[in-house]
Design a protein around this motif. Sequence first.
Motif, PDB file in Angstrom:
ATOM      1  N   SER A 207     -18.954   2.712  -5.770  1.00  0.00           N
ATOM      2  CA  SER A 207     -20.194   1.995  -6.048  1.00  0.00           C
ATOM      3  C   SER A 207     -20.659   1.179  -4.852  1.00  0.00           C
ATOM      4  O   SER A 207     -21.801   0.732  -4.801  1.00  0.00           O
ATOM      5  CB  SER A 207     -20.000   1.066  -7.255  1.00  0.00           C
ATOM      6  N   PHE A 208     -19.758   0.935  -3.878  1.00  0.00           N
ATOM      7  CA  PHE A 208     -20.120   0.121  -2.732  1.00  0.00           C
ATOM      8  C   PHE A 208     -20.560   0.952  -1.527  1.00  0.00           C
ATOM      9  O   PHE A 208     -20.870   0.409  -0.485  1.00  0.00           O
ATOM     10  CB  PHE A 208     -18.947  -0.775  -2.332  1.00  0.00           C
ATOM     11  N   LYS A 209     -20.538   2.273  -1.631  1.00  0.00           N
ATOM     12  CA  LYS A 209     -21.018   3.126  -0.551  1.00  0.00           C
ATOM     13  C   LYS A 209     -22.519   3.268  -0.723  1.00  0.00           C
ATOM     14  O   LYS A 209     -23.021   4.234  -1.295  1.00  0.00           O
ATOM     15  CB  LYS A 209     -20.284   4.460  -0.582  1.00  0.00           C
ATOM     16  N   LEU A 210     -23.225   2.286  -0.187  1.00  0.00           N
ATOM     17  CA  LEU A 210     -24.629   2.092  -0.520  1.00  0.00           C
ATOM     18  C   LEU A 210     -25.493   3.312  -0.241  1.00  0.00           C
ATOM     19  O   LEU A 210     -26.269   3.750  -1.092  1.00  0.00           O
ATOM     20  CB  LEU A 210     -25.161   0.873   0.235  1.00  0.00           C
ATOM     21  N   LYS A 211     -25.421   3.842   0.963  1.00  0.00           N
ATOM     22  CA  LYS A 211     -26.305   4.946   1.326  1.00  0.00           C
ATOM     23  C   LYS A 211     -25.985   6.204   0.537  1.00  0.00           C
ATOM     24  O   LYS A 211     -26.884   6.950   0.139  1.00  0.00           O
ATOM     25  CB  LYS A 211     -26.216   5.202   2.829  1.00  0.00           C
ATOM     26  N   ILE A 212     -24.701   6.439   0.307  1.00  0.00           N
ATOM     27  CA  ILE A 212     -24.307   7.626  -0.453  1.00  0.00           C
ATOM     28  C   ILE A 212     -24.820   7.550  -1.885  1.00  0.00           C
ATOM     29  O   ILE A 212     -25.407   8.512  -2.402  1.00  0.00           O
ATOM     30  CB  ILE A 212     -22.776   7.792  -0.443  1.00  0.00           C
ATOM     31  N   VAL A 248     -29.885  -2.785  -3.591  1.00  0.00           N
ATOM     32  CA  VAL A 248     -29.891  -4.171  -3.115  1.00  0.00           C
ATOM     33  C   VAL A 248     -28.850  -4.991  -3.863  1.00  0.00           C
ATOM     34  O   VAL A 248     -28.093  -5.763  -3.258  1.00  0.00           O
ATOM     35  CB  VAL A 248     -31.285  -4.807  -3.281  1.00  0.00           C
ATOM     36  N   GLN A 249     -28.786  -4.819  -5.181  1.00  0.00           N
ATOM     37  CA  GLN A 249     -27.835  -5.583  -5.975  1.00  0.00           C
ATOM     38  C   GLN A 249     -26.400  -5.226  -5.609  1.00  0.00           C
ATOM     39  O   GLN A 249     -25.526  -6.096  -5.538  1.00  0.00           O
ATOM     40  CB  GLN A 249     -28.067  -5.322  -7.470  1.00  0.00           C
ATOM     41  N   LEU A 250     -26.145  -3.943  -5.335  1.00  0.00           N
ATOM     42  CA  LEU A 250     -24.810  -3.536  -4.907  1.00  0.00           C
ATOM     43  C   LEU A 250     -24.433  -4.216  -3.599  1.00  0.00           C
ATOM     44  O   LEU A 250     -23.288  -4.635  -3.401  1.00  0.00           O
ATOM     45  CB  LEU A 250     -24.745  -2.016  -4.738  1.00  0.00           C
ATOM     46  N   TYR A 251     -25.388  -4.313  -2.694  1.00  0.00           N
ATOM     47  CA  TYR A 251     -25.134  -4.991  -1.414  1.00  0.00           C
ATOM     48  C   TYR A 251     -24.726  -6.439  -1.643  1.00  0.00           C
ATOM     49  O   TYR A 251     -23.758  -6.931  -1.061  1.00  0.00           O
ATOM     50  CB  TYR A 251     -26.378  -4.924  -0.534  1.00  0.00           C
ATOM     51  N   LEU A 252     -25.452  -7.130  -2.501  1.00  0.00           N
ATOM     52  CA  LEU A 252     -25.148  -8.531  -2.762  1.00  0.00           C
ATOM     53  C   LEU A 252     -23.800  -8.681  -3.467  1.00  0.00           C
ATOM     54  O   LEU A 252     -23.059  -9.636  -3.218  1.00  0.00           O
ATOM     55  CB  LEU A 252     -26.264  -9.164  -3.599  1.00  0.00           C
ATOM     56  N   ASP A 253     -23.466  -7.733  -4.345  1.00  0.00           N
ATOM     57  CA  ASP A 253     -22.175  -7.781  -5.032  1.00  0.00           C
ATOM     58  C   ASP A 253     -21.015  -7.566  -4.071  1.00  0.00           C
ATOM     59  O   ASP A 253     -19.899  -8.039  -4.309  1.00  0.00           O
ATOM     60  CB  ASP A 253     -22.112  -6.709  -6.126  1.00  0.00           C
ATOM     61  N   SER A 254     -21.264  -6.817  -2.984  1.00  0.00           N
ATOM     62  CA  SER A 254     -20.180  -6.422  -2.079  1.00  0.00           C
ATOM     63  C   SER A 254     -20.262  -7.126  -0.730  1.00  0.00           C
ATOM     64  O   SER A 254     -19.646  -6.672   0.235  1.00  0.00           O
ATOM     65  CB  SER A 254     -20.216  -4.907  -1.859  1.00  0.00           C
ATOM     66  N   LEU A 255     -20.978  -8.210  -0.661  1.00  0.00           N
ATOM     67  CA  LEU A 255     -21.262  -8.852   0.621  1.00  0.00           C
ATOM     68  C   LEU A 255     -19.999  -9.184   1.402  1.00  0.00           C
ATOM     69  O   LEU A 255     -19.921  -8.950   2.611  1.00  0.00           O
ATOM     70  CB  LEU A 255     -22.084 -10.123   0.388  1.00  0.00           C
ATOM     71  N   ASN A 256     -19.002  -9.723   0.734  1.00  0.00           N
ATOM     72  CA  ASN A 256     -17.786 -10.115   1.441  1.00  0.00           C
ATOM     73  C   ASN A 256     -16.890  -8.925   1.766  1.00  0.00           C
ATOM     74  O   ASN A 256     -15.924  -9.040   2.516  1.00  0.00           O
ATOM     75  CB  ASN A 256     -16.987 -11.132   0.627  1.00  0.00           C
ATOM     76  N   LEU A 257     -17.241  -7.754   1.204  1.00  0.00           N
ATOM     77  CA  LEU A 257     -16.453  -6.546   1.461  1.00  0.00           C
ATOM     78  C   LEU A 257     -17.096  -5.663   2.519  1.00  0.00           C
ATOM     79  O   LEU A 257     -16.413  -4.923   3.223  1.00  0.00           O
ATOM     80  CB  LEU A 257     -16.294  -5.743   0.158  1.00  0.00           C
ATOM     81  N   ASN A 258     -18.415  -5.715   2.599  1.00  0.00           N
ATOM     82  CA  ASN A 258     -19.150  -4.868   3.535  1.00  0.00           C
ATOM     83  C   ASN A 258     -20.125  -5.698   4.372  1.00  0.00           C
ATOM     84  O   ASN A 258     -21.336  -5.524   4.288  1.00  0.00           O
ATOM     85  CB  ASN A 258     -19.922  -3.780   2.776  1.00  0.00           C
ATOM     86  N   PRO A 259     -19.633  -6.618   5.189  1.00  0.00           N
ATOM     87  CA  PRO A 259     -20.516  -7.517   5.940  1.00  0.00           C
ATOM     88  C   PRO A 259     -21.291  -6.830   7.056  1.00  0.00           C
ATOM     89  O   PRO A 259     -22.207  -7.413   7.610  1.00  0.00           O
ATOM     90  CB  PRO A 259     -19.536  -8.548   6.511  1.00  0.00           C
ATOM     91  N   LYS A 260     -20.929  -5.596   7.399  1.00  0.00           N
ATOM     92  CA  LYS A 260     -21.572  -4.918   8.526  1.00  0.00           C
ATOM     93  C   LYS A 260     -22.812  -4.125   8.128  1.00  0.00           C
ATOM     94  O   LYS A 260     -23.421  -3.470   8.971  1.00  0.00           O
ATOM     95  CB  LYS A 260     -20.555  -3.991   9.210  1.00  0.00           C
ATOM     96  N   VAL A 261     -23.186  -4.137   6.856  1.00  0.00           N
ATOM     97  CA  VAL A 261     -24.373  -3.414   6.422  1.00  0.00           C
ATOM     98  C   VAL A 261     -25.614  -3.994   7.105  1.00  0.00           C
ATOM     99  O   VAL A 261     -25.797  -5.209   7.153  1.00  0.00           O
ATOM    100  CB  VAL A 261     -24.528  -3.475   4.887  1.00  0.00           C
ATOM    101  N   ASP A 262     -26.462  -3.136   7.650  1.00  0.00           N
ATOM    102  CA  ASP A 262     -27.664  -3.554   8.357  1.00  0.00           C
ATOM    103  C   ASP A 262     -28.636  -4.208   7.381  1.00  0.00           C
ATOM    104  O   ASP A 262     -29.043  -3.598   6.390  1.00  0.00           O
ATOM    105  CB  ASP A 262     -28.307  -2.330   9.013  1.00  0.00           C
ATOM    106  N   ILE A 263     -29.024  -5.449   7.672  1.00  0.00           N
ATOM    107  CA  ILE A 263     -29.925  -6.159   6.771  1.00  0.00           C
ATOM    108  C   ILE A 263     -31.282  -5.472   6.694  1.00  0.00           C
ATOM    109  O   ILE A 263     -31.986  -5.540   5.679  1.00  0.00           O
ATOM    110  CB  ILE A 263     -30.070  -7.643   7.194  1.00  0.00           C
ATOM    111  N   LYS A 264     -31.662  -4.757   7.767  1.00  0.00           N
ATOM    112  CA  LYS A 264     -32.924  -4.021   7.726  1.00  0.00           C
ATOM    113  C   LYS A 264     -32.874  -2.922   6.661  1.00  0.00           C
ATOM    114  O   LYS A 264     -33.876  -2.625   6.012  1.00  0.00           O
ATOM    115  CB  LYS A 264     -33.216  -3.408   9.101  1.00  0.00           C
ATOM    116  N   TYR A 265     -31.701  -2.331   6.509  1.00  0.00           N
ATOM    117  CA  TYR A 265     -31.519  -1.308   5.471  1.00  0.00           C
ATOM    118  C   TYR A 265     -31.726  -1.934   4.086  1.00  0.00           C
ATOM    119  O   TYR A 265     -32.391  -1.347   3.218  1.00  0.00           O
ATOM    120  CB  TYR A 265     -30.120  -0.708   5.580  1.00  0.00           C
TER     121      TYR A 265
END
Length: 324
Positions: A207-212, A248-265
């Motif tokens: 669920s945290f593999k945002l683009k996939i 977007v919600q997945l990104y916020l849920d996983s922020l401390n796990l995936n800090p390298k996600v591009d904010i532009k994305y």
Amino acid sequence: MPSISVIIPAYNAEKTILETINSVIKQTFSDFEIIVVNDGSTDKTLEILQNIKDDRLKIFSYENGGASSARNRGIAYATGDYISFLDADDLWTPDKLELQLAALQAHPEAGVAYSWTYVINGEGELLRTIEHNYEDKVYGEMLLKSFVTCGSNPLIRREAIESVGGFDVTLKSGDDWDYWLRLAYKWHFVVVPKHQIFYRRSATSKSFKLKIIRECSITVLDRAIKLAPLELQHLKNHSLSNIYRYNVQLYLDSLNLNPKVDIKYVLGNWWNSIRYKPDTLKDIETYKLLIKILLTGIMSPKLMSSLLEAFRRTKQTKNLLIQS
């Protein structure tokens, strides 16, 4: 033969598999078999499984093929009149099978029973609750979002399973939603209005593999919308908006796990959620999401994650006070 077959795909699940299986063993309805498909685990998953003393447990081991492949293999072994899937890190409340079975028996036209959901993190802490009450013909609602939430939720009649076949093993994500859509196209759904599923989102969750998950969801939607009657075709843009907002919600849920996600994305997802459904501009939650995204750009992931956690706990406290 047992009434219900519980199918559990397990891959390197040594940290959670015992608790998951115990949540099945403790069910108030006991006429079931547990089919665990060990999907090429390289940790102690198989050792833990072999130490469980319950005659209803059956273990089958294969080379790693993914969750959908493991579920399909479990279906092939299942002997019950009803089938339920359970991911190796999720949990059930003790009355899950009993109440869902009663719902299906009370509605012979329904092929699927589902319940409300608790969403928890890797430590078992509550992130949010999900409640939907869609029943009968639900293809339109299912086009908008996977309201069943996760693969560990529904109880399904064997006839319904046989009518749609197995899970799509070519999908890297969204395979659950694809399956529920295929079921909803042919069968009625019935809801148990009670939180009975603990759906875990952990660092290893797909669920945290945002683009996939975004791209696969779009693929599933494109496929499903082609089957939809003309009066439901207009739902495509609304569904696309939901897909981008969910990302977007997945990104916020996983922020401390995936800090390298591009904010532009992430901002692009937020914008697309509006582009495909401009009415979301009337929703205060849209602006709250934007503020949270912008804050992630100026704060450290750890600090932002702590802030979101504080907001979450405050909201939970308010909800408890309202309920009391």
